[in-house]
Design a protein around this motif. Structure first.
Motif, PDB file in Angstrom:
ATOM      1  N   GLU A   1       0.829  -1.198   0.000  1.00  0.00           N
ATOM      2  CA  GLU A   1       0.000   0.000   0.000  1.00  0.00           C
ATOM      3  C   GLU A   1       0.867   1.253   0.000  1.00  0.00           C
TER       4      GLU A   1
ATOM      5  N   LYS B   1     -10.796  -3.590   0.020  1.00  0.00           N
ATOM      6  CA  LYS B   1     -10.794  -3.677   1.482  1.00  0.00           C
ATOM      7  C   LYS B   1     -11.875  -2.805   2.092  1.00  0.00           C
TER       8      LYS B   1
ATOM      9  N   LEU C   1      -7.296  -4.509  -5.092  1.00  0.00           N
ATOM     10  CA  LEU C   1      -7.337  -5.254  -3.840  1.00  0.00           C
ATOM     11  C   LEU C   1      -7.384  -4.297  -2.650  1.00  0.00           C
ATOM     12  N   MET C   2      -6.599  -3.234  -2.748  1.00  0.00           N
ATOM     13  CA  MET C   2      -6.600  -2.238  -1.672  1.00  0.00           C
ATOM     14  C   MET C   2      -7.971  -1.561  -1.575  1.00  0.00           C
TER      15      MET C   2
ATOM     16  N   MET D   1       2.728   1.808  -3.238  1.00  0.00           N
ATOM     17  CA  MET D   1       1.787   2.216  -4.277  1.00  0.00           C
ATOM     18  C   MET D   1       1.434   3.693  -4.117  1.00  0.00           C
TER      19      MET D   1
ATOM     20  N   ASP E   1       2.017  -0.863 -11.131  1.00  0.00           N
ATOM     21  CA  ASP E   1       0.992  -1.901 -11.169  1.00  0.00           C
ATOM     22  C   ASP E   1       1.514  -3.065 -10.351  1.00  0.00           C
ATOM     23  N   GLY E   2       0.627  -3.996 -10.026  1.00  0.00           N
ATOM     24  CA  GLY E   2       1.110  -5.142  -9.273  1.00  0.00           C
ATOM     25  C   GLY E   2       0.009  -6.139  -9.025  1.00  0.00           C
TER      26      GLY E   2
ATOM     27  N   GLN F   1      -4.003  -2.502  -6.881  1.00  0.00           N
ATOM     28  CA  GLN F   1      -4.805  -1.311  -6.596  1.00  0.00           C
ATOM     29  C   GLN F   1      -6.238  -1.690  -6.219  1.00  0.00           C
TER      30      GLN F   1
END
Lengths: 519, 262
Positions: free
Chosen positions: A350, B207, B203-204, A353, A360-361, B201
């Motif tokens: 987090e 949440k 996934l965050m 990012m 990206d990931g 992104q």
């Protein structure tokens, strides 16, 4: 592990299949400047009958016109080809000792061979050296579940050792692409590095004892389980990374680590090398003790891999403008508590990012994805080889300079007009960089359509000079072998080279062990 | 106003397909500290619902993932949301052990029937089987209870005119194409698609998305949860014997003779 099995099967089939087969000329013809040392005896009937008295019939392989012992004479990259007519496959340390004592007495040269997965031509003969294969010495001797110390024969295949200790809740402290073929003795003799180095360190630390046969037949045994033994010279260290030039490793005592109960893999896209380094810095700080791999690869490497793995979807999409990010990073964590690791990794991701260090990931949601993500790193070597061949350079460089070697090499290949991804008239397809950031270890692979002297001249000694100018090492983990023997001066000074030669003379006065290589 | 296509995707949290579980007792598998993930066939169902949504801007496609399980099952729902599923529901079956009471396919089908009859669903896409118990019957049972059409083991799926579905099934020795009218239950086979990776992104962001929570016992009083099956015994598969590499044909023949195979 279903996918892992595929990986090693692929690796093995690549090694043995002929799909890129060209008739390979002998090393001695391709390198006429290297002459056979006349002091070595040529094998005759007396020698054969002596070996027959030591070994049983099935432990001796003779070259015939139908079976020139290709898999023993050629390295798996198909770069070096010896002309040995004899392979000996002892089953016991005593047999190794008897063979060596004899060869030393009559001055027969010999090359020790494990899984023959070396990358610098160290495990195959240059001329007619006898091949001593350790494959038949493949027993696990003991495993102590309390201390995690594994004792095994040199010929135990790394994957088998891994599976064996894994059932007992442990891991071998190194892992590498060739695990399905390479052997414990070879791993130690070449001081192999691999993927878990960042977490478990070098074999110089995890090997606790060795059993070694010296050229005169003497068996040196220190197969101990002691983590601390500060009683004078730690002689076994000399054999770790000696590349079979000082003695033959026949037994290994190695400290295995408790098996991590939780593994995570994240695969990230990063748009500059300086950001790769920044992500690494933060990963070290925030993931700390659970960080078990930090690998990077450039987008050209992944482009080649996409062609090699057409059935596997690439984990990340390109961005809206269709620009490929320049680098990818694979981070692995291993620890003992899944929730703890998940939280740590997620909060780390987090943050990077938010700081816009990554563009990206993705993060593996199950074991299949985890193995597939690793494939995008582990399959690069094979991908760079599939169109004909590959020149591999495995160097250590200070981190800020790590990628500059790839850039400089690309520029140079362009300048000499040798490289094109599409035009088949150009010998070079691409020069790609990937490797273990955690260890400052860069793999520079130059994918070629054919091995070619002109390309070699452009690459060498340029690459070695570049590495030397940055105070790097010309061989981070592959060793010197035949390929880099003459370039040792780029990494070691005259005094250092002299003391290596003195050590060699002390252990192997007749020079019968793995001649023409290393030092 | 374009036609609606409301897709329900029932999913299950199972022991990761790549793990070799061990037995705790003769009727129980040891799942302590092992990794769980979404049933791979369900992952394919999720992917297909997302693909349908992308392929059909002409329809108002909505996607809803639902699972019955312990609170840990929220992880797989989060991933579904991160991949782009619109709504997620957890029906909690939490017991003291934390892994949730085990439900037989018929019970699951009854619970899902209740869900479908409450909300409005046009299409159910689900895995053909869960890889833990391998029953391969829940989809068929839901279709039976709802009196809907069903297409099982589907490897290709398209919506026709917003009212029908054309599917391809792999049958013995060939392929079979079926056309069926909505509403419909579809169970997925491996060839249907390859599930995407979750974007970091998303996934965050996922949440922070809500997950609807229901309780198996309190919210589904009409479903009889008493098991009708009893596990008598579970066994580990036979271990494969290690192979040997021989150096010559002579050796092979000697070995074969030794083992009295020739």
């Amino acid at each position: 592990m279903f996918k892992k099995a595929i990986v090693s099967i692929r690796y093995n089939s690549l090694k043995k299949s002929n799909f890129y087969y060209r008739s390979l000329s002998y090393t001695s013809e391709r390198y006429p400047q290297v002459q056979r040392d006349t002091k070595f005896k040529r094998l005759n009937e007396d020698d054969i009958s002596h070996f027959n008295s030591i070994l049983s019939k099935d432990q001796i392989l003779h070259a015939t016109p139908d079976n020139p012992l290709i898999i023993y004479n050629e390295d798996w990259m198909k770069k070096y080809k010896g002309q040995s007519s004899l392979v000996l496959k002892p089953k016991t340390t005593t047999q190794v000792s008897q063979i060596l004592a004899y060869c030393n007495k009559v001055q027969l040269a010999m090359v020790p061979q494990g899984g023959n997965t070396g990358l610098v031509g160290g495990s195959v003969p240059v001329f007619d050296e006898i091949i001593l294969s350790l494959s038949n010495m493949n027993n696990i001797r003991s495993f102590d579940e309390l201390t995690g110390v594994l004792k095994c024969d040199a010929g135990v295949i790394l994957q088998n050792a891994m599976d064996y200790v894994s059932d007992k809740g442990h891991v071998i402290p190194l892992d590498l692409g060739a695990k399905g073929s390479c052997q414990m003795g070879g791993v130690v003799a070449t001081n192999a590095g691999g993927l878990r180095f960042i977490k478990y360190g070098s074999l110089h630390g995890s090997v606790l004892g060795l059993e070694v046969v010296l050229p005169n037949g003497q068996i040196l045994n220190s197969m101990k389980s002691l983590r601390k033994d500060n009683t004078g010279y730690d002689w076994k260290q000399l054999f770790i990374g000696s590349e079979g030039t000082l003695g033959i490793v026949t037994g290994v005592s190695i400290l295995t680590a408790p098996k991590p109960k939780a593994n995570n893999v994240a695969f990230l896209a990063v748009d500059s090398f300086s950001n790769v380094l920044e992500v690494f810095k933060r990963a070290k700080g925030e993931l700390n003790e659970i960080l078990s791999a930090f690998e990077f690869m450039d987008s050209t490497a992944e482009k080649l891999t996409e062609k090699y793995l057409p059935d596997l979807p690439f984990p990340l999409e390109s961005d809206q403008e269709g620009n490929e990010p320049s680098f990818y990073v694979l981070i692995e964590t291993s620890g003992s508590n899944k929730e703890h690791d998940d939280n740590k990794l997620e909060s780390f991701l987090e943050k990077v990012m938010e700081s816009e260090l990554i563009v990206d990931g993705t993060i593996a949601q199950d074991e299949t994805e985890l193995t597939n993500l690793w494939n995008w790193r582990e399959m690069i070597p094979e991908s760079t080889q599939m169109n004909g061949g590959v020149y591999k350079y495995d160097v250590s460089l200070p981190l800020p300079d790590l990628y500059s070697l790839v850039e400089a090499t690309n520029e140079r290949l362009k300048k000499f007009n040798l490289m094109s991804e599409t035009e088949s008239s150009k010998p070079v397809i691409a020069a790609v960089g990937f490797g273990h950031i955690g260890d400052g270890n860069l793999h520079l692979n130059i994918a070629v359509r054919e091995y070619n002297k002109e390309v070699e001249k452009v690459l060498e000694p340029f690459i070695y000079e570049f590495v030397s100018s940055k105070n790097g090492s010309i061989s981070a983990e592959h060793g010197l072998g035949f390929q880099k023997k003459n370039y040792i001066k780029y990494s070691k000074n005259d005094n250092e080279i002299q003391i290596m030669k003195d050590i060699k003379r002390e252990f192997d006065p007749n020079g019968i062990l793995n001649p023409y290589k290393c030092v | 106003m374009s036609r609606q296509l409301r897709i329900l995707v029932p999913v299950k949290r199972v022991l990761d397909s790549q793990l070799k579980p061990r037995l705790l007792s003769s009727t129980q598998i040891d799942t302590a500290n092992l990794k769980f993930s979404i049933n791979p066939f369900d992952d394919i169902a999720i992917e297909e619902s997302l693909l349908l949504k992308k392929r059909h801007p002409d329809l108002q496609v909505s996607t809803h993932a639902i699972t019955i399980g312990p609170s840990k099952s929220q992880d797989i729902l989060r991933n579904c949301l991160a991949k782009g599923i619109d709504k997620a529901t957890l029906i909690s079956n939490e017991d003291k052990g934390g892994d949730g009471v085990t439900l037989e396919p018929l019970k699951v089908a009854h619970v899902l029937k209740e869900v479908v009859s409450k909300g409005e669903v046009d299409l159910i896409i689900m895995g053909k089987q869960a890889i833990d118990d391998d029953f391969n019957m829940t989809g068929q049972m839901i279709a039976g209870l709802l009196n809907w059409s069903q297409a099982t083991n589907v490897t290709k799926l398209e919506i026709v005119d917003g009212t029908h579905v054309r599917v391809v099934r792999e049958v013995d020795g060939g392929k079979e194409t079926l056309l069926a009218k909505l509403p419909l239950v579809i169970t997925t086979d491996l060839g249907l698609n390859t599930p995407r990776y979750v974007k970091l992104q998303s996934l965050m962001k996922a949440k922070k998305k809500p997950i609807e929570k229901l309780d198996l016992i309190n919210d589904f009083p009409q479903v009889d949860l008493q098991p009708r099956l009893k596990i008598v015994e579970v066994e580990e598969p036979e271990t494969k014997k290690q192979g040997v590499i021989l150096n010559s044909v002579d050796e092979l023949i000697a070995k074969l003779k030794e083992s009295k195979l020739v």
